[in-house]
Enzyme design. Structure first.
Site, short mmCIF file in Angstrom:
data_model
loop_
_atom_site.label_atom_id
_atom_site.label_comp_id
_atom_site.label_asym_id
_atom_site.label_seq_id
_atom_site.Cartn_x
_atom_site.Cartn_y
_atom_site.Cartn_z
N CYS A 12 0.90 -1.35 -0.03
CA CYS A 12 -0.16 0.07 0.03
C CYS A 12 0.63 1.32 -0.24
O CYS A 12 1.74 1.56 0.73
CB CYS A 12 -1.00 0.09 1.17
SG CYS A 12 -2.01 1.36 1.35
N CYS B 10 -20.82 2.61 5.39
CA CYS B 10 -20.09 1.86 6.67
C CYS B 10 -18.74 2.61 6.81
O CYS B 10 -18.02 2.70 6.05
CB CYS B 10 -19.75 0.30 6.57
SG CYS B 10 -18.76 -0.36 7.90
N CYS C 6 -16.98 -9.42 4.68
CA CYS C 6 -16.58 -8.09 3.97
C CYS C 6 -15.31 -8.57 3.29
O CYS C 6 -14.30 -9.18 3.87
CB CYS C 6 -16.15 -7.53 5.41
SG CYS C 6 -17.36 -7.13 6.48
N CYS D 156 -20.05 -6.66 2.01
CA CYS D 156 -19.51 -5.23 2.12
C CYS D 156 -18.30 -5.25 1.35
O CYS D 156 -17.60 -6.26 1.71
CB CYS D 156 -19.12 -5.14 3.75
SG CYS D 156 -18.60 -3.35 4.02
N CYS E 118 -1.11 1.40 10.55
CA CYS E 118 -1.26 0.02 9.49
C CYS E 118 -0.05 -0.49 9.42
O CYS E 118 0.85 0.24 8.81
CB CYS E 118 -1.98 0.68 8.45
SG CYS E 118 -2.54 -0.83 7.33
N ARG F 236 -20.46 -1.54 15.95
CA ARG F 236 -19.58 -2.78 15.77
C ARG F 236 -18.49 -2.73 16.68
O ARG F 236 -17.55 -2.02 16.29
CB ARG F 236 -19.39 -3.16 14.31
CG ARG F 236 -18.85 -4.77 14.17
CD ARG F 236 -18.39 -4.94 12.95
NE ARG F 236 -19.52 -4.47 12.09
CZ ARG F 236 -19.19 -3.90 10.69
NH1 ARG F 236 -17.77 -3.53 10.33
NH2 ARG F 236 -20.11 -3.17 9.97
#
Length: 333
Positions: free
Chosen positions: A66, A202, A110, A142, A73, A272
């Site tokens: 990424c 979301c 997801c 999702c 992260c 959640r």
């Protein structure tokens, strides 16, 4: 500020908003009042969701690689964490994950991929998998693929993607302390693009990244303004090799207060308990479900979760019911 938490819950159920002072009082709630606070949060949760709990499960379809510099992260360009890195997995792997989710009575599957945003080829790949998932398992799907273009959102919607996740992660004021490779507004814009395509939005947060309590209140309020249908509340699981390595600001009682805050500010939404649940709430995990009405089962992106059988047992012990429809027609799950 002395607050009767049940009266405040009634105030919220009546359609009124809490003040900033009341919101901060929730985060500053004395530990000896914590069960009273959770009882108030539970009254709101019960009013809108009863004792039902939604289950969500992630598949990490693309790991690492990424270009973003998000400080939390392990998959970011600046992380030295020793994680597995791979390009988009094949459709068979995605379908195996969907089958596992179906067998675990998971309501929402997801599909997550690292990166700034998906290529059109990656969208094609996800679209093909989603169409087959819908046909075989009827799961609510999702997608979480990063920053979206409007035409990509439209394609995902047409394929059957029900929900799109793109977390704001922190407050607008704190955002530049966490990442500089994209803006807070970039994230909000992606959520709005998904909404405009007819996909349920979301968006959630990560708590414990050196933000202030005022930041946490602002996060909850910004998601109310954004009208996110589902709000994942993550608690930082600091990973060695990331910029936030070694940060450990949270304790289980504060995490419960955060969940209560999100319920009081976003009473009608799916709240959640997400990443970091096991390492931050620890033995108090069951109490979180008196405020939240949804959890992830299984593993997260690059960290392990609790055994799914333990999650099912926890729900059984609480007397809660899995929000699940055991057919291929799961509209509304």
């Amino acid at each position: 500020m002395n607050i009767n938490w049940l009266e405040l819950a009634d105030h919220v159920i009546a359609g009124k908003e809490i003040s900033d002072q009341q919101a901060l009082s929730i985060l500053n709630c004395p530990d000896e009042e914590l069960l009273l606070l959770l009882h108030g949060a539970y009254q709101i949760r019960k009013h809108y969701y009863g004792n039902k709990v939604k289950l969500n499960m992630i598949i990490n379809t693309k790991s690492g690689l990424c270009p973003e510099n998000c400080g939390y992260c392990s998959q970011s360009s600046i992380s030295t964490a020793p994680i597995e890195k791979y390009r988009m997995v094949d459709k068979e792997n995605i379908l195996r994950g969907a089958e596992a989710a179906y067998n675990l009575k998971v309501g929402t599957y997801c599909i997550v991929a690292s990166g700034r945003g998906p290529s059109d080829k990656e969208v094609d790949h996800v679209v093909s998998a989603v169409e087959e998932i819908k046909e075989k398992y009827g799961l609510k799907v999702c997608a979480c693929l990063g920053i979206l273009k409007p035409e990509q959102a439209t394609r995902l919607k047409e394929a059957g993607v029900d929900r799109y996740n793109h977390n704001v992660n922190t407050s607008k004021e704190h955002h530049s302390n966490i990442t500089t490779s994209h803006t807070y507004d970039d994230r909000v814009n992606t959520v709005n693009i998904a909404k405009e395509a007819g996909i349920s939005p979301c968006s959630g947060v990560i708590v414990g990244m050196k933000e202030t309590k005022e930041d946490v209140v602002n996060m909850a309020r910004s998601l109310k303004v954004l009208d996110a249908d589902s709000i994942p509340v993550n608690f930082l699981h600091a990973i060695d090799g990331t910029l936030l390595e070694g940060v450990n600001e949270l304790d289980p009682r504060y995490c419960l207060k955060v969940l209560a805050l999100f319920r009081f500010i976003n009473p009608t939404k799916e709240i959640r308990i997400s990443g970091g649940r096991e390492v931050n709430l620890r033995s108090l995990q069951p109490l979180g479900l008196y405020a939240a009405n949804s959890i992830f089962v299984g593993d997260y992106l690059t960290t392990s979760g609790q055994e799914s059988t333990a999650d099912h047992k926890m729900l059984e012990d609480l007397g809660f019911e899995i929000d699940y429809v055991a057919t291929n027609d799961r509209v509304g799950v």
